[in-house]
Design an enzyme around this catalytic site. Structure first.
Site, PDB file in Angstrom:
ATOM      1  N   HIS A   1      -6.995 -38.467  12.329  1.00  0.00           N
ATOM      2  CA  HIS A   1      -6.749 -37.181  11.149  1.00  0.00           C
ATOM      3  C   HIS A   1      -5.125 -37.053  10.896  1.00  0.00           C
ATOM      4  O   HIS A   1      -4.679 -36.561  11.861  1.00  0.00           O
ATOM      5  CB  HIS A   1      -7.610 -36.094  11.560  1.00  0.00           C
ATOM      6  CG  HIS A   1      -7.553 -34.978  10.395  1.00  0.00           C
ATOM      7  ND1 HIS A   1      -7.718 -35.061   9.234  1.00  0.00           N
ATOM      8  CD2 HIS A   1      -6.715 -33.853  10.385  1.00  0.00           C
ATOM      9  CE1 HIS A   1      -7.511 -34.150   8.529  1.00  0.00           C
ATOM     10  NE2 HIS A   1      -6.721 -33.195   9.095  1.00  0.00           N
TER      11      HIS A   1
ATOM     12  N   ASP B   1     -11.349 -31.567   7.980  1.00  0.00           N
ATOM     13  CA  ASP B   1     -10.255 -30.352   8.438  1.00  0.00           C
ATOM     14  C   ASP B   1     -10.190 -29.324   7.485  1.00  0.00           C
ATOM     15  O   ASP B   1      -9.925 -28.036   7.784  1.00  0.00           O
ATOM     16  CB  ASP B   1      -9.108 -31.055   8.545  1.00  0.00           C
ATOM     17  CG  ASP B   1      -8.136 -30.126   9.358  1.00  0.00           C
ATOM     18  OD1 ASP B   1      -8.700 -29.144  10.278  1.00  0.00           O
ATOM     19  OD2 ASP B   1      -6.750 -29.996   9.256  1.00  0.00           O
TER      20      ASP B   1
END
Lengths: 994, 994
Positions: A51, A175
């Protein structure tokens, strides 16, 4: 008239790399090659991923390079360097990549040999692009125009470099701090088969885990039906690996130690721990397939560490099947996990609301970021405005300079990141985002000039045009280049396809005679700039006045106003209205044809009367309040601080920022204003323009004082007598509107822990309350957090300054400063007081004009008005017919010399307006009036990377016996250029002209 | 009789991988392919390297796997995983690897494809093995026997897997805490062309940097002349990269950001900083070549990060040559740097002393580790003893089980590491080293049994032998398996090539009749085990006595003693001497034929008289003292604490451990003893054996009390009337001896900051003081720190317990505990009081017998003595002639069925003994008496990896016009099996028998 789209899509010239290997149809990258596990086992999809925040604690380029590792160890260049050979090493391995802003940076630096290696991995489904936006956009405070753009930017890159195997098949919002229906709907229209995300409300998570409803069919749009449905899944641990199974170079979990000759052999313990973790996870999920996201922030910097241990884990865990274990694990991707769920042949629950606001613990909600960094939020919205105008100018002038303003497209793509426009990045990173936007605007300014070089000259197209420049400090009423100039021009580009009546404000040092495009003298008010503006730190302008006038602008075109210094005029006759009526600290009334706005002598807004509809809304109060930020140390949920992410007030009742105020009402021809000064750092100017049926409130807040050691979160509150009965309405990403109810969640039995914060919602463009007779709509010029904490009340948080970090990662309080003091922010609300039935017809176009304002470019032609008007066009429209009022031209981009990308949308919802909520038709040819005849026209998916005809989304069944099966009424190629649009429908076309 | 060595060297079977690709002579891995830079530039050799401690804060396997990264992030498996592809990627890149303990672990796990890739890199000189020991051995406390073994182990692996290109060409002791002449000499004899190291005394460094004498010719041995010279260089920053140029994944320096399109382009700044650093470094070095060690502890875990940035750095720094820069940088290796210096065609200063002790700041010296972890230090020495015996037994029994005791060889290789036997590792790591040695001994025990299975049976070689077992707790007078047994055997293997008279001590629960190999009854003392031993925590034995007797053992052979319980004897007659004379707290005298040792009634040693030479040494005091450890916080040199590495006393005067003591003198036939108990935790037993000309002092120290909050460092001090006049003598690694002078360094004008610590030297085997008439030599059973702080005095630090970490990395105080209290340590000193002329003839063989003691193996045959003696050999020697007394058989290893590796050495120095300092001759055939006739015999370099005839070391010139040019008197193949040895010469042979 129609041809297959992949023959016409141009190479992605903006990145200076032409298309890669010829696109070969591949059977090796689709769902067909997915490992679907074993029917009688618990199948664990091992999904290696990283990420990579496109800026957060470090800037995007610091992250890319691995600079400033003292702040955070993160280096994307090495991630991609290292993943590729690891994938090559073992064909079982899989990896997904998401953030194209980073991938693009890396790709540019690779050899053709490496690129071909990567292409092969992509073609074989071993490396898969998921989501594939330029960034993983925020969902709360982003605007749909920019979400579409940033996904299109990534999708275009992937299509050009990787062909059909590079097309992302699903959304991956692991996220972002809440999830928007609008994003779900847009993703569905991009052709995504599903969406996974990581964060939901802790209460929601608990309930869903218990009910095994972590995965569902999300009905993205109330207007668009099944086309907008999106299978959506909540990941088990945000996006982390199971505890103790992180094998990253930055983790400290134990590797698999499988050499019995060495000390500490741990295979049996590791295998059992994994099997236990799989069983535990499976209890919350509906099928015998579960996903293990193996990765986290900036992981896989040395992919070997992950893969080497995962290889072993897979080997040893599966070996236990021989001993009766029911756990089957294998490398997979989110797509293959999704496909396995799809193949499970079961029904799913549905969801029709959204995921806002969500709590991360009982006292912490992802809600402060709805307002954090209001200046950056506005600058991002403003930059989009410029980007869209630039695209239009580039296209309509046919200068084919798309590559030249790529820096702005790129900066905007980056700015959509969930730690960018969200305001949750460190200060130096926020500065970098702003710098990128500024640099992008510089690149756009070049293209704007090149376009006007073709559009402005009347006859001689090689005529030099005076350099067009922007006045980017107009937000503080400053435009230094025109100060004290004897003459200058202002060209206004209207990016909407409808004529608009625009209020122009030009900060000046002196009086000017203004000539309209027709040469007539323009009636303008010569207004003093208030002290509240003049004292904004950093303002260096010597302009004491603003010229305010109304400019009628043509649809999708421009008008130029010529300003001539009155002192330089031979006949220095006063052409402006000399009337200047003012009232200080007296009750006063602003009034025009439509509205009447009344204040008492204490500066309180008392009533607004809609004279046309003949009703009055009474205000019990209106103005600035503050919430004291909770000053916790975050050691326990009860001690949760208010910070960049989380808004948590110390007490539920905000305090007025002052006990008294000063009011000055000023009456001029174009505008009547009430300047209300609350204190040294809060003021608002209420403006009623001639002919306007809206009230504009321009607020200036800051520097927020913190000398008392308390963080403060500033709201503007509108308290009315509207009987809103707990309900209020907020938009999603500037588009469709959701009903909100105080202290309530549609999806679960909601327990209130934070009575204020739990009721804050993102307001990207508008919020309203209403009763049967009256609706008060407040439009914003940027995203703000908003709520209705009492019946009849709307509050919008306009600025915040906190003194504590809220422990969600950024590591800084939300404490912006500039010029050595707290940041001053200036912004606007637009109030619409209408009946519920007629409100949409006002707030839809007004909101449109707020995000698609005319672009001001100034120039110093240095020639007389006569010479100017002899040589240059002063007004021009690309349209020669009026287009439907309920249609918006969302995108007008030139891809190549004769190839364009067009998005048109119906921007009203179903049933919100008797007239405009009906279907609309538009002839696309009318948009190409000045360019040529449409030769080919292919309808594309929303992100523009696939012919709509090729879109075949997975079909899902709901537990109430509905199917997401597409109605398939889509025409992949059009019989004519006439497009029909239903409410809230966006259609995307690639158009080739002759 | 001679054939080329590479045709007979067996495959390295102990690692289960047979030799790699056939050895192809390569011209691509030698000095010839070195980049020697540009003559008119400052040439910077960029040397990528990793320093991988074979255990320190984590165990060797934790480091290998990257386990326990919470302690320290370090993972060797990934280092090697990642370096290889980085080298493949760009043929300019270079890497060196050093620690074969790690490389071997990695190599075992690789595919043959990867191995071939690595072999190619090695063949092309892109990956180079440097030093190539199993570990980077400590130099202060290691024994030469084990240094040679551990280097041979690594060298053998490299030769077998990589052939001649795998041969390390130089020493690389970048981290050890001081440097030994003996190591330099050994390295020279391994064929190394040079040595680089990182740590010298800060005063020395400063002087040398100023004088540009960082590199020198080190004269390694006073006995061996030019053959022992070694070019040696001090690295500029221990082994770190220039400041701000560490590009490792674990560093935080800025990467080279060379894309001008991205933010923070930093090429000009980085280039200038590098050029500045190069110029700065060059001021301290003699030539226009300098070395930049690019790496550090466990770096290159993701090699891409280093190389990608180094590639850029090299490109951009060299690009500046176009702008007049004089800096030329390129990838290189230490060998190529060395070769460039060699080619510089200049002379170098010489050095004849060593680098001990060295300070890291004015108050911190690497001197505490000379004693740290005395129990581990002894266990390591004891393990070597077992290893050498095992090699001999394996060879002489021809069981070809070399692979089976590889775990002990490996554990010993690891134990030589500079954070292993040095005692500078964390406690859990020390425990792991001990465990490895124990496991290694277990593996050796198997081989010992297999060997005795062939050697013990008299006639029937398929006869089962009673299992031979070790009593490893004999150090606490415990041997549980023989307790209360009616009978058992003790077999003693004498690993020296000379018959020895050995004092046997067997802890027993009862009286036994002991039969010698000839069947005669052995006269043994039945001695009570002292309370000081019995109370040692962890001792579970119920043995209250030790049987002590003298055993004459044959050269390189064994004798078996049969023990029969007296209670089980039909005639329970008392055969042992019944006399038991004791004196408590009275003045007493121990006396035999040679020596007379006198104590006063307070337990003070007063005099030792050598009756043969007729002189008496008077002792003003003798016994235990403590230094209080400096309890600093290390924030400044003045606050330097005493810890694992550094011994720093709070005050220079040690305190006696008690004001009074108890003495018990006991007189038996074999031994007379004086047990002197100082306090609860300090005692010594002074022993004088019948016929002995040495005095044995067995000390027991611990648990050292720390309840007063003070760390304590315990010494045994011998204060005599010898007029030593500041001088004392300590050995280097158990071999050659160096003269020391108090408060003096031979190499520079020494400023004393630490009056005690600065005079501490490593004592691996012996220390002495002398005057014209008398020499007192103290032999130790392990390495200890020692000094002579006053004329006539010798002190040896035997145990230490500190309460502060000394801030050199280990992060723990030196505070060993066991069974919940401080560790108790038991050890021996052997005192020799002789004339200086005759001392060597005693201390050389006695020291030899201390490190090559007879190996005790017990068995429970369960048969009568008669049956035993009928079936089993009770004594056996592999030799049938006596061999020269001044020759030691250092190594007797079987490589393959008929192939052996032999090391013989002359173990006296020049001029230290009138008789034994002469050259010796030995017929190697005599060693193979029982095995067969020698067919081929090739002399090898010391590490056994190259025929001596092929050794061609680089030639260096000293500034006093000497040359290191070899005398080349070596015979590469021998005319006969008779070997001539000069003092301190070691010769290594590969021998094939018929």
């Amino acid at each position: 008239m129609s041809i297959a789209v992949h023959t016409v899509i141009a190479c992605f010239t903006i990145i200076s790399i032409c298309c890669g290997a010829p696109l070969k149809p591949s059977n090796t990258c689709g769902y067909d090659v997915c490992n679907l596990g074993k029917p009688d086992k618990l199948n664990v999809h091992i999904v290696p991923h990283t990420h990579d925040d496109v800026g957060w604690l470090k800037t995007v380029d610091q992250y890319y390079y691995g600079a400033r590792n003292d702040i955070q160890h993160a280096a994307v260049q090495y991630i991609l360097d290292s993943v590729i050979p690891s994938l090559v090493e073992n064909s079982d391995r899989r990896f997904i990549y998401v953030e194209i802003a980073f991938f693009w940076r890396w790709w540019l630096q690779q050899t053709e040999e490496m690129r071909n290696t990567v292409r092969q991995l992509v073609n074989e489904g071993r490396l898969e692009f998921i989501s594939g936006g330029w960034s993983m956009n925020d969902e709360g405070v982003t605007h749909y125009n920019s979400i579409i753009d940033q996904h299109s930017l990534g999708a275009e890159f992937l299509r050009d470099q990787f062909g059909q195997c590079g097309r992302p098949k699903l959304g991956w919002q692991i996220d972002p701090f809440g999830h928007s229906k609008q994003v779900a709907s847009l993703f569905a229209h991009m052709g995504f088969d599903g969406l996974f995300f990581g964060r939901v409300d802790v209460q929601d998570y608990t309930e869903r885990f218990k009910a095994k409803t972590m995965e569902m069919i999300w009905k993205g749009s109330a207007n668009l039906g099944e086309d907008s449905w999106l299978f959506s899944g909540i990941l088990p641990r945000v996006y982390e690996a199971p505890p103790s199974f992180c094998f990253d170079v930055h983790c400290q979990n134990e590797p698999i130690k499988d050499d019995p000759q060495l000390h500490d052999y741990n295979v049996p313990e590791r295998v059992q721990a994994f099997i236990d973790a799989a069983h535990s996870q499976a209890t919350g999920y509906a099928t015998n397939h579960i996903i293990n996201t193996m990765g986290s922030d900036f992981q896989y910097e040395n992919a070997d560490e992950w893969y080497k241990n995962l290889d072993k884990l897979i080997k040893y865990v599966n070996a236990q099947q021989g001993n009766g274990s029911d756990v089957n694990i294998f490398y997979s991707t989110p797509s293959c996990y999704l496909y396995a769920l799809n193949k499970a042949n079961r029904t799913w629950t549905t969801k029709s609301d959204d995921f806002f606001p969500i709590s991360f613990n009982h006292h912490g909600l992802w809600n402060g970021y709805f307002t954090s960094r209001p200046a950056l939020k506005r600058y991002e919205r403003y930059s989009n405005n410029i980007l869209q105008v630039t695209k239009q100018l580039n296209a309509l002038s046919n200068v084919t300079l798309r590559h030249a303003f790529f820096p702005l497209s790129e900066a905007m793509g980056i700015a959509q990141h969930h730690d960018a426009v969200s305001g949750t990045e460190k200060q130096h990173v926020a500065d970098d985002y702003a710098q990128r936007l500024a640099q992008g605007i510089d690149s756009a300014t070049y293209v704007i000039n090149e376009a006007y070089r073709k559009l402005l000259p009347k006859y001689n197209h090689s005529l030099t045009i005076p350099a067009q420049f922007l006045c980017q400090f107009s937000n503080i009423s400053e435009c230094l280049p025109i100060e004290r100039q004897a003459s200058f021009t202002l060209t206004l580009w209207n990016p909407t396809i409808h004529p608009v009546q625009h209020i122009v404000r030009v900060p000046v040092t002196q009086k000017y005679l203004i000539r309209s495009p027709t040469g007539s003298t323009v009636a303008a008010d010569f207004m003093s700039i208030s002290d509240q503006v003049k004292k904004i730190p950093g303002r260096t302008s010597s302009a004491q006045y603003e010229l305010v006038f109304q400019a009628p602008l043509p649809a999708l075109g421009f008008s130029t106003y010529y300003f001539e210094s009155k002192s330089s005029l031979a006949d220095n006759k006063r052409t402006e209205k000399s009337k200047l009526d003012q009232a200080h600290n007296e009750a006063c009334v602003l009034q025009n044809q439509y509205l009447r706005v009344e204040f008492d002598q204490q500066g309180n807004l008392k009533n607004i009367t809609n004279q046309e509809r003949n009703f009055t809304v009474q205000f019990s109060s209106q103005g600035f309040y503050w919430y004291t930020s909770f000053p916790g140390n975050n050691s326990r949920p009860e001690f949760q601080a208010s910070g960049a992410y989380a808004f948590r007030p110390l007490t539920p009742n905000p305090l007025p920022v002052s006990s008294s105020r000063n009011i000055t009402c000023t009456y001029m021809d174009q505008v009547q204003t009430a300047l209300i000064v609350y204190n040294q750092w809060c003021s608002q100017e209420v403006r009623l323009y001639d002919q306007a049926n809206t009230v504009e409130i321009e607020w200036i807040v800051g520097p927020i004082p913190i000398e008392d050691g308390l963080g403060k979160e500033i709201i503007i509150r509108y308290d009315t007598d509207i009987r809103s009965n707990q309900y209020f309405y907020t938009d999603a990403n500037g588009r469709e509107v959701l009903e909100r109810k105080r202290d309530y969640r549609p999806s679960w039995n909601y327990t209130v822990y934070e009575s204020v914060g739990g009721n804050y919602y993102p307001v990207a463009s508008r919020i309203w309350i209403k009763d049967n007779q009256t609706q008060m709509t407040v439009l914003t010029d940027r995203s703000e957090g908003g709520s209705s904490m009492h019946d009849g009340s709307i509050e919008l948080m306009v600025h915040r300054r906190t003194l504590h970090d809220d422990s969600q990662g950024v590591g800084e309080p939300m404490n912006e400063t500039a010029y050595g003091t707290g940041l001053v922010v200036r912004g606007r609300h637009v109030l619409i007081l209408e009946t519920p039935q007629l409100s949409a017809s006002h707030h839809r176009p007004t909101a449109q004009q707020l995000f698609m304002s005319p672009l001001y470019t100034y120039a110093l032609p240095g020639i007389s008005y006569t010479d100017y008007s002899n040589n240059y066009r002063q007004t021009w429209s690309s349209l020669n017919e009026s287009l439907p009022y309920n249609v918006h031209l969302l995108t007008f981009d030139q891809l190549a010399a004769n190839v364009f990308l067009i998005r048109v949308e119906h921007y009203f919802e179903l049933n919100e307006d008797a007239t405009y909520s009906k279907s609309a038709q538009i002839d696309l040819d009318s948009l190409f009036n000045t360019l040529g005849k449409i030769k080919d026209l292919v309808e594309l998916t929303l992100a523009g990377n696939m012919p709509l005809s090729e879109m075949k989304r997975l079909v899902w069944q709901t537990n109430d016996h509905q199917s997401s099966n597409l109605k398939l009424t889509k025409s992949n190629t059009l019989k004519s250029t006439i497009v029909s649009l239903n409410p809230m429908e966006i259609k995307t076309f690639q158009i080739t002209i002759e």
